[in-house]
Design an enzyme around this catalytic site. Structure first.
Site, PDB file in Angstrom:
ATOM      1  N   HIS A  54       0.843  -1.182   0.000  1.00 34.27           N
ATOM      2  CA  HIS A  54       0.000   0.000   0.000  1.00 34.27           C
ATOM      3  C   HIS A  54       0.886   1.243   0.000  1.00 34.27           C
ATOM      4  CE1 HIS A  54      -3.978  -1.935   1.583  1.00 34.27           C
ATOM      5  NE2 HIS A  54      -3.483  -2.554   0.522  1.00 34.27           N
ATOM      6  N   GLU A  56       1.220   3.805   1.963  1.00 36.03           N
ATOM      7  CA  GLU A  56       1.903   4.161   3.209  1.00 36.03           C
ATOM      8  C   GLU A  56       3.137   3.291   3.431  1.00 36.03           C
ATOM      9  OE1 GLU A  56      -2.602   4.340   4.193  1.00 36.03           O
ATOM     10  OE2 GLU A  56      -1.281   3.406   2.724  1.00 36.03           O
ATOM     11  N   CYS A  79      -5.669   1.758   6.208  1.00 37.38           N
ATOM     12  CA  CYS A  79      -6.452   0.560   6.526  1.00 37.38           C
ATOM     13  C   CYS A  79      -5.990  -0.031   7.861  1.00 37.38           C
ATOM     14  CB  CYS A  79      -6.324  -0.470   5.410  1.00 37.38           C
ATOM     15  SG  CYS A  79      -4.674  -1.185   5.231  1.00 37.38           S
ATOM     16  N   TRP A 174     -14.372  10.113 -38.726  1.00 32.37           N
ATOM     17  CA  TRP A 174     -14.308  10.317 -37.281  1.00 32.37           C
ATOM     18  C   TRP A 174     -14.774  11.718 -36.990  1.00 32.37           C
ATOM     19  CZ3 TRP A 174     -13.515   6.173 -34.387  1.00 32.37           C
ATOM     20  CH2 TRP A 174     -12.800   5.104 -34.913  1.00 32.37           C
ATOM     21  N   ARG A 188     -10.757   4.770 -21.095  1.00 35.13           N
ATOM     22  CA  ARG A 188     -11.165   3.364 -21.046  1.00 35.13           C
ATOM     23  C   ARG A 188     -10.253   2.567 -20.110  1.00 35.13           C
ATOM     24  NH1 ARG A 188     -11.811   2.214 -27.551  1.00 35.13           N
ATOM     25  NH2 ARG A 188     -13.768   3.360 -27.871  1.00 35.13           N
ATOM     26  N   THR A 200     -24.968   0.992 -31.231  1.00 31.41           N
ATOM     27  CA  THR A 200     -23.586   1.421 -31.482  1.00 31.41           C
ATOM     28  C   THR A 200     -22.789   0.309 -32.152  1.00 31.41           C
ATOM     29  OG1 THR A 200     -23.614   2.958 -29.609  1.00 31.41           O
ATOM     30  CG2 THR A 200     -21.460   2.199 -30.365  1.00 31.41           C
TER      31      THR A 200
END
Length: 370
Positions: A54, A56, A79, A174, A188, A200
């Site tokens: 993590h 920290e 945590c 485009w 994404r 689509t």
């Protein structure tokens, strides 16, 4: 304990570090941390991958023995439970940190103030809420997932100056520049899944994956809404070999043999109960939450955009505008009727920011308070 301007400067460093984990640690939070002693940063860390140190712990390791008597700045409450790694609270105690400055509290039941209380009980000075808005924003996916019990939903669309998403011929390639499209690929990559409707798929035959030079990260799950399962098996998204998964969400109106065919090709098919061929947003969002998706990137079409906004599930918007005028007679807008009869009733974008990508401009903003 009060927060000073110097605290804010160091927290900005921690927030920038937290952002390095985008697209890498879901469903875990984005966290950044810095260890400061005598006014200098002596340790930096961020949550870089699932199962790894993590933020920290990484910062404390870099600081080494210098962490004794130091101040640690972290964007999210440390945590205090065993998960994939030991609790960060114990690491802070063992290192002899004197003061901890926290950006935002962790709303998960296993933490939710307990980490802060443990540190206080050990005599460590605590300050909470340093750059709270910025700390929440860098971690907005995780926080909304746990505060509201659903994924964070981002909507993206692209239009010409006259507000059209395609010509009357349905051609849309485009609208925006390559620079805009490259940024969309980055968006994404940051999200757990990309959401699009069958319209689509039939109109554009998109891949909806991440295609940027030297990208080696995970591919988002592609989630396609198809109420009667009319997606052709030859669709490029179903033939992709990029390692990303495809989920087709449909209704009980879908033919069982079509479901079996997609499943035999290795795709996931989710059949949601519905009285019509339209997929209800409540059921969809609940399903995505059950899949443990923390964030959703909705790329169309306009019925999905409209349904998400109407249902109150749309959190954020990226609206690209290209310097083109195409005109036409058919409806080619990114969103349908929302019930507003006057400008006073229009949905107001919150915290708007404008960006440029090549010749395009992009509005980034929020559709609700986050």
């Amino acid at each position: 304990m009060s927060i000073h301007s110097t605290d804010e400067n160091f927290m900005r460093n921690a927030i920038a570090l937290a952002a390095k984990g985008k697209g890498r640690v879901s469903p875990n939070p984005l966290v950044g941390a810095v260890v400061v002693k005598e006014g200098k940063i002596i340790g930096r860390g961020w949550h870089a991958n699932l199962g790894g140190d993590h933020a920290e712990v990484m910062a404390l390791k870099e600081a080494g023995e210098g962490a004794l008597g130091s101040t640690l700045y972290c964007t999210l409450e440390p945590c205090c439970h065993h998960g994939r790694t030991p609790p960060c609270t114990q690491a802070l105690i063992d290192a002899g940190v004197k003061r901890v400055v926290v950006g935002a509290s962790d709303p998960t039941p296993k933490v939710d103030g307990k980490g802060i209380e443990i540190l206080r009980e050990e005599g460590i000075e605590i300050a909470v809420g340093c750059l709270l808005e910025e700390s929440r924003r860098v971690n907005e996916f995780f926080l909304i997932r746990h505060e509201l019990g659903r994924p964070f939903v981002t909507i993206k669309w692209a239009t010409t100056v006259d507000g059209r998403t395609a010509a009357d011929s349905n051609d849309s390639r485009w609208i925006t520049s390559e620079a805009s499209r490259n940024f969309v690929h980055e968006l994404r990559a940051e999200h757990d899944c990309v959401l699009a409707g069958i319209g689509t798929i039939l109109a554009d035959d998109p891949m909806l994956n991440v295609r940027v030079p030297r990208y080696k990260g995970r591919q988002p799950e592609r989630v396609i809404l198809d109420g009667d399962l009319s997606i052709p098996r030859r669709a490029r998204i179903l033939r992709s070999k990029d390692g990303g998964g495809v989920t087709v969400v449909t209704t009980s109106h879908a033919r069982p043999e079509a479901v079996k065919a997609l499943e035999s090709d290795g795709h996931t098919v989710a059949v949601l109960p519905s009285r019509r061929r339209l997929i209800e947003m409540d059921k969809l969002v609940n399903y995505l939450a059950e899949r443990d998706f923390v964030s959703v990137f909705a790329e169309g079409g306009r019925q999905i955009h409209t349904s998400l906004i109407r249902a109150g599930y749309a959190d954020k918007l990226y609206a690209f505008i290209a310097p083109k005028i195409v005109g036409g007679h058919l409806l080619r807008s990114p969103v349908e009727e929302l019930g507003a009869t006057s400008m006073d009733e229009a949905l107001q974008i919150k915290h708007p920011q404008w960006h440029t990508f090549g010749e395009d401009i992009c509005l980034e903003g929020y559709l609700r308070d986050v």
